[in-house]
Design a protein around this motif. Structure first.
Motif, PDB file in Angstrom:
ATOM      1  N   SER A 407      -3.954  13.797 -17.687  1.00 45.10           N
ATOM      2  CA  SER A 407      -4.283  13.426 -16.306  1.00 45.10           C
ATOM      3  C   SER A 407      -3.324  12.364 -15.785  1.00 45.10           C
ATOM      4  CB  SER A 407      -5.729  12.920 -16.222  1.00 45.10           C
ATOM      5  OG  SER A 407      -6.640  13.943 -16.567  1.00 45.10           O
ATOM      6  N   TYR A 408      -2.980  11.389 -16.626  1.00 43.30           N
ATOM      7  CA  TYR A 408      -2.013  10.366 -16.218  1.00 43.30           C
ATOM      8  C   TYR A 408      -0.652  10.990 -15.938  1.00 43.30           C
ATOM      9  CZ  TYR A 408      -5.188   6.539 -17.442  1.00 43.30           C
ATOM     10  OH  TYR A 408      -6.246   5.658 -17.485  1.00 43.30           O
ATOM     11  N   LYS A 409      -0.244  11.963 -16.783  1.00 34.81           N
ATOM     12  CA  LYS A 409       1.020  12.664 -16.531  1.00 34.81           C
ATOM     13  C   LYS A 409       0.953  13.408 -15.197  1.00 34.81           C
ATOM     14  CE  LYS A 409       2.589  15.326 -19.697  1.00 34.81           C
ATOM     15  NZ  LYS A 409       2.574  16.294 -20.834  1.00 34.81           N
ATOM     16  N   GLY A 410      -0.216  13.961 -14.898  1.00 34.64           N
ATOM     17  CA  GLY A 410      -0.357  14.764 -13.689  1.00 34.64           C
ATOM     18  C   GLY A 410      -0.224  13.982 -12.395  1.00 34.64           C
ATOM     19  N   VAL A 411      -0.550  12.686 -12.416  1.00 33.51           N
ATOM     20  CA  VAL A 411      -0.479  11.908 -11.172  1.00 33.51           C
ATOM     21  C   VAL A 411       0.917  11.327 -10.914  1.00 33.51           C
ATOM     22  CG1 VAL A 411      -2.928  11.286 -11.260  1.00 33.51           C
ATOM     23  CG2 VAL A 411      -1.231   9.739 -12.252  1.00 33.51           C
ATOM     24  N   LEU A 412       1.824  11.413 -11.877  1.00 31.61           N
ATOM     25  CA  LEU A 412       3.145  10.808 -11.711  1.00 31.61           C
ATOM     26  C   LEU A 412       3.906  11.354 -10.490  1.00 31.61           C
ATOM     27  CD1 LEU A 412       4.390  10.465 -15.417  1.00 31.61           C
ATOM     28  CD2 LEU A 412       3.520   8.687 -13.886  1.00 31.61           C
ATOM     29  N   PRO A 413       3.937  12.686 -10.247  1.00 33.77           N
ATOM     30  CA  PRO A 413       4.630  13.171  -9.040  1.00 33.77           C
ATOM     31  C   PRO A 413       4.029  12.617  -7.749  1.00 33.77           C
ATOM     32  CG  PRO A 413       4.146  14.981 -10.535  1.00 33.77           C
ATOM     33  CD  PRO A 413       3.398  13.794 -11.046  1.00 33.77           C
ATOM     34  N   PHE A 414       2.730  12.411  -7.748  1.00 38.91           N
ATOM     35  CA  PHE A 414       2.062  11.917  -6.542  1.00 38.91           C
ATOM     36  C   PHE A 414       2.327  10.418  -6.346  1.00 38.91           C
ATOM     37  CE2 PHE A 414      -0.313  15.518  -8.250  1.00 38.91           C
ATOM     38  CZ  PHE A 414      -0.202  16.392  -7.185  1.00 38.91           C
ATOM     39  N   LEU A 415       2.477   9.689  -7.448  1.00 39.17           N
ATOM     40  CA  LEU A 415       2.861   8.285  -7.342  1.00 39.17           C
ATOM     41  C   LEU A 415       4.271   8.149  -6.757  1.00 39.17           C
ATOM     42  CD1 LEU A 415       1.442   6.838 -10.696  1.00 39.17           C
ATOM     43  CD2 LEU A 415       0.584   6.413  -8.387  1.00 39.17           C
ATOM     44  N   CYS A 416       5.162   9.081  -7.106  1.00 37.94           N
ATOM     45  CA  CYS A 416       6.507   9.081  -6.501  1.00 37.94           C
ATOM     46  C   CYS A 416       6.407   9.325  -5.001  1.00 37.94           C
ATOM     47  CB  CYS A 416       7.373  10.152  -7.160  1.00 37.94           C
ATOM     48  SG  CYS A 416       7.757   9.838  -8.891  1.00 37.94           S
ATOM     49  N   SER A 417       5.545  10.267  -4.591  1.00 39.59           N
ATOM     50  CA  SER A 417       5.327  10.519  -3.164  1.00 39.59           C
ATOM     51  C   SER A 417       4.764   9.283  -2.475  1.00 39.59           C
ATOM     52  CB  SER A 417       4.365  11.705  -2.991  1.00 39.59           C
ATOM     53  OG  SER A 417       3.998  11.882  -1.644  1.00 39.59           O
ATOM     54  N   ASP A 418       3.839   8.588  -3.149  1.00 37.47           N
ATOM     55  CA  ASP A 418       3.263   7.360  -2.596  1.00 37.47           C
ATOM     56  C   ASP A 418       4.342   6.304  -2.357  1.00 37.47           C
ATOM     57  OD1 ASP A 418       0.615   8.206  -2.488  1.00 37.47           O
ATOM     58  OD2 ASP A 418       0.215   7.618  -4.554  1.00 37.47           O
ATOM     59  N   LEU A 419       5.249   6.161  -3.309  1.00 36.87           N
ATOM     60  CA  LEU A 419       6.311   5.167  -3.184  1.00 36.87           C
ATOM     61  C   LEU A 419       7.188   5.450  -1.963  1.00 36.87           C
ATOM     62  CD1 LEU A 419       7.917   2.753  -4.276  1.00 36.87           C
ATOM     63  CD2 LEU A 419       9.178   4.342  -5.749  1.00 36.87           C
ATOM     64  N   VAL A 420       7.554   6.709  -1.780  1.00 31.11           N
ATOM     65  CA  VAL A 420       8.367   7.077  -0.611  1.00 31.11           C
ATOM     66  C   VAL A 420       7.618   6.766   0.682  1.00 31.11           C
ATOM     67  CG1 VAL A 420       9.436   9.016   0.619  1.00 31.11           C
ATOM     68  CG2 VAL A 420       9.654   8.838  -1.873  1.00 31.11           C
ATOM     69  N   ARG A 421       6.316   7.080   0.708  1.00 27.71           N
ATOM     70  CA  ARG A 421       5.525   6.855   1.923  1.00 27.71           C
ATOM     71  C   ARG A 421       5.387   5.370   2.232  1.00 27.71           C
ATOM     72  NH1 ARG A 421       1.207   8.813   0.241  1.00 27.71           N
ATOM     73  NH2 ARG A 421      -0.258   7.085   0.176  1.00 27.71           N
ATOM     74  N   ILE A 422       5.191   4.543   1.209  1.00 25.77           N
ATOM     75  CA  ILE A 422       5.060   3.104   1.432  1.00 25.77           C
ATOM     76  C   ILE A 422       6.350   2.538   2.009  1.00 25.77           C
ATOM     77  CG2 ILE A 422       4.780   0.876   0.263  1.00 25.77           C
ATOM     78  CD1 ILE A 422       2.208   2.523   0.661  1.00 25.77           C
ATOM     79  N   LEU A 423       7.491   2.952   1.467  1.00 22.09           N
ATOM     80  CA  LEU A 423       8.779   2.481   1.986  1.00 22.09           C
ATOM     81  C   LEU A 423       8.964   2.928   3.438  1.00 22.09           C
ATOM     82  CD1 LEU A 423      11.091   3.163  -1.099  1.00 22.09           C
ATOM     83  CD2 LEU A 423      10.313   0.932  -0.259  1.00 22.09           C
ATOM     84  N   LEU A 424       8.567   4.145   3.728  1.00 24.36           N
ATOM     85  CA  LEU A 424       8.703   4.673   5.085  1.00 24.36           C
ATOM     86  C   LEU A 424       7.855   3.879   6.074  1.00 24.36           C
ATOM     87  CD1 LEU A 424       9.973   6.997   6.754  1.00 24.36           C
ATOM     88  CD2 LEU A 424       7.913   8.334   6.272  1.00 24.36           C
ATOM     89  N   LEU A 425       6.604   3.605   5.717  1.00 21.74           N
ATOM     90  CA  LEU A 425       5.717   2.860   6.615  1.00 21.74           C
ATOM     91  C   LEU A 425       6.143   1.403   6.745  1.00 21.74           C
ATOM     92  CD1 LEU A 425       2.206   4.234   5.544  1.00 21.74           C
ATOM     93  CD2 LEU A 425       3.600   4.899   7.498  1.00 21.74           C
ATOM     94  N   ALA A 426       6.691   0.829   5.675  1.00 23.55           N
ATOM     95  CA  ALA A 426       7.123  -0.566   5.722  1.00 23.55           C
ATOM     96  C   ALA A 426       8.331  -0.749   6.631  1.00 23.55           C
ATOM     97  CB  ALA A 426       7.446  -1.066   4.312  1.00 23.55           C
ATOM     98  N   PHE A 427       9.267   0.188   6.583  1.00 28.17           N
ATOM     99  CA  PHE A 427      10.506   0.044   7.349  1.00 28.17           C
ATOM    100  C   PHE A 427      10.432   0.667   8.746  1.00 28.17           C
ATOM    101  CE2 PHE A 427      12.222  -0.650   3.067  1.00 28.17           C
ATOM    102  CZ  PHE A 427      13.035  -1.750   3.301  1.00 28.17           C
ATOM    103  N   VAL A 428       9.420   1.510   8.981  1.00 26.66           N
ATOM    104  CA  VAL A 428       9.301   2.154  10.304  1.00 26.66           C
ATOM    105  C   VAL A 428       7.866   1.950  10.811  1.00 26.66           C
ATOM    106  CG1 VAL A 428       9.767   4.234  11.651  1.00 26.66           C
ATOM    107  CG2 VAL A 428      10.926   3.895   9.460  1.00 26.66           C
ATOM    108  N   PRO A 429       7.540   0.762  11.319  1.00 27.14           N
ATOM    109  CA  PRO A 429       6.164   0.501  11.781  1.00 27.14           C
ATOM    110  C   PRO A 429       5.719   1.409  12.922  1.00 27.14           C
ATOM    111  CG  PRO A 429       7.425  -1.547  11.575  1.00 27.14           C
ATOM    112  CD  PRO A 429       8.395  -0.422  11.417  1.00 27.14           C
ATOM    113  N   SER A 430       6.670   1.975  13.653  1.00 32.68           N
ATOM    114  CA  SER A 430       6.299   2.824  14.789  1.00 32.68           C
ATOM    115  C   SER A 430       5.515   4.058  14.344  1.00 32.68           C
ATOM    116  CB  SER A 430       7.556   3.254  15.556  1.00 32.68           C
ATOM    117  OG  SER A 430       8.466   3.929  14.711  1.00 32.68           O
TER     118      SER A 430
END
Length: 440
Positions: A407-430
């Protein structure tokens, strides 16, 4: 003793109580009460406790919490989750990874009615996990996609934690719902892309299912359109100014209950149990809010949040460096705490820091809304972050033959997606603020 030092000591003491596994509400009540007495004495504490509970729980915006919880409980018992998954799977299941993508889409749809990540994960896990196992999906992808999809329960409005953040930060609940919609959709799409990439890299992890013919697809769609209608009525009514959030929640409760009774998925016993579950959850949440209020009142007396904010602002640190330090703290706390506890414990400390710094020229209201959505996104990552990851535990308890390691292995791709989304929201508040400005 200096009040600032007392504030820091009590903050550390609160964390210590949580490590001892004391309930978060009780831990904050104990720590806040001790701190209050150390600074002001017993009589001021008793005077504060005499009026504080009524003042907090008479806030109109909090009335939406039990209503959204009841709507979610009714939806869980009304068969809506099963129809959502079946309809999305009918259109996507014949692609590689399509059933997992369907489960994520169904989680988003159910989250739009439920508003709770754990409830979304538990409900959709019961519905989708047997189908994924029957389709011979890998254990990692089956459990990982459902654990990650469950986090959409809070990211897609309406959301109980968004309401509580709005009350804490003194922001408009409707504005917070508007701000969360686009980031929530981005989260859903990001998770779907993560599945598509995963099955491309590991071809046997998500086999295609038999194609469903169009007559059957149309039949399944007829069963799911009421869910879409309820979502549009509740969220659309809030955005259009037809309903207040509380009125919209009340309309949603009645609509979901009627739908469940009409489809004969809900009986009187189920309704009573849904009400009882809502009562229990509301009591737990309100106890946490009560504890947070006392702890925050003590912090206000100690001037610790203000002092820390002034120190950070005057330190010359770059605003983005401060922001990512806060994000890192949230990620670490997410390994040992649930999302509601993190929001209540940290927002009184972190929000003044954010408000006091310059981020992209935003005004204080925009900063509070933007940071609230960003914080919510980050704390939700904690639900699928080892070693705790509450959503992983929920899904793993349903898949008893799957190891936690898978299960921990299974969430790793989604954690990568989360990281991209956090960076996107942090740098583009609009992305967060566009809908708020467009509809205000």
């Amino acid at each position: 003793m200096d009040p600032m030092l007392i504030g820091l000591a009590i903050g550390a003491f609160t964390i210590f109580l949580l490590v001892l596994r004391i309930h978060i509400g009780v831990a904050m009540l104990i720590a806040g009460g001790i701190g209050y007495v150390l600074i002001s004495g017993w009589l001021p504490l008793l005077n504060y406790l005499k009026a504080m509970p009524f003042a907090r729980f008479s806030v109109y915006d909090l009335s939406v919490v039990p209503l959204f919880l009841l709507m979610g409980n009714l939806a869980s018992r009304g068969g809506l989750s099963q129809r959502l998954f079946q309809s999305t799977n009918a259109f996507l299941g014949h692609y590689r990874g399509g059933a997992a993508i369907s489960a994520i889409g169904a989680c988003a749809g159910f989250g739009a009615i439920c508003g709770s990540s754990l409830a979304t994960a538990a409900t959709m896990g019961q519905v989708a996990l047997p189908e994924l196992k029957r389709a011979k999906y890998s254990d990692a992808l089956a459990t990982g996609s459902l654990a990650a999809g469950g986090t959409l329960g809070i990211l897609i409005p309406p959301s109980v934690i968004l309401v509580i953040y709005a009350v804490l930060a003194e922001q408009n609940v409707s504005a917070m719902f508007m701000a969360a919609l686009i980031p929530g959709i981005i989260a859903m799409v990001g998770y779907m892309i993560a599945v598509a990439v995963y099955v491309h890299l590991v071809p046997n992890s998500g086999p295609a299912m038999p194609r469903v013919n169009w007559p059957d697809r149309i039949k399944l769609l007829k069963g799911v359109w009421p869910v879409l209608a309820i979502f549009i009525m509740v969220i659309g009514g809030i955005y259009a100014g037809v309903f207040t959030p509380t009125e919209a929640a009340a309309v949603g409760v009645v609509s979901v209950a009627l739908l469940a009774f009409i489809t004969r998925e809900l009986n009187l016993a189920g309704l009573i149990q849904a009400i009882m579950d809502t009562t229990t959850s509301t009591g737990m949440i309100f106890l946490i809010i009560l504890g947070a209020d006392l702890l925050n009142a003590f912090f206000a007396l100690s001037q610790m949040p203000t002092g820390i904010a002034q120190w950070v602002v005057s330190s010359g640190m770059a605003p983005l460096a401060v922001l990512f330090m806060i994000i890192l703290i949230y990620l670490l706390l997410g390994c040992i705490m649930d999302s509601l506890s993190m929001i209540l414990l940290t927002i009184p400390v972190f929000l003044p820091i954010i408000i006091g710094m310059d981020f992209w020229g935003l005004n204080p209201t925009d900063k509070a809304i933007w940071f609230g959505i960003l914080a919510l996104m980050v704390v939700e990552i904690g639900l699928i972050t080892p070693p705790v990851g509450m959503n992983i535990f929920v899904i793993n308890s349903l898949a008893k033959d799957v190891s936690m390691k898978e299960s921990y292995k299974g969430v790793l791709p989604f954690l990568c997606s989360d990281l991209v989304r956090i960076l996107l929201l942090a740098f583009v508040p609009s992305i967060t603020l566009w809908l708020v400005h467009s509809l205000s």
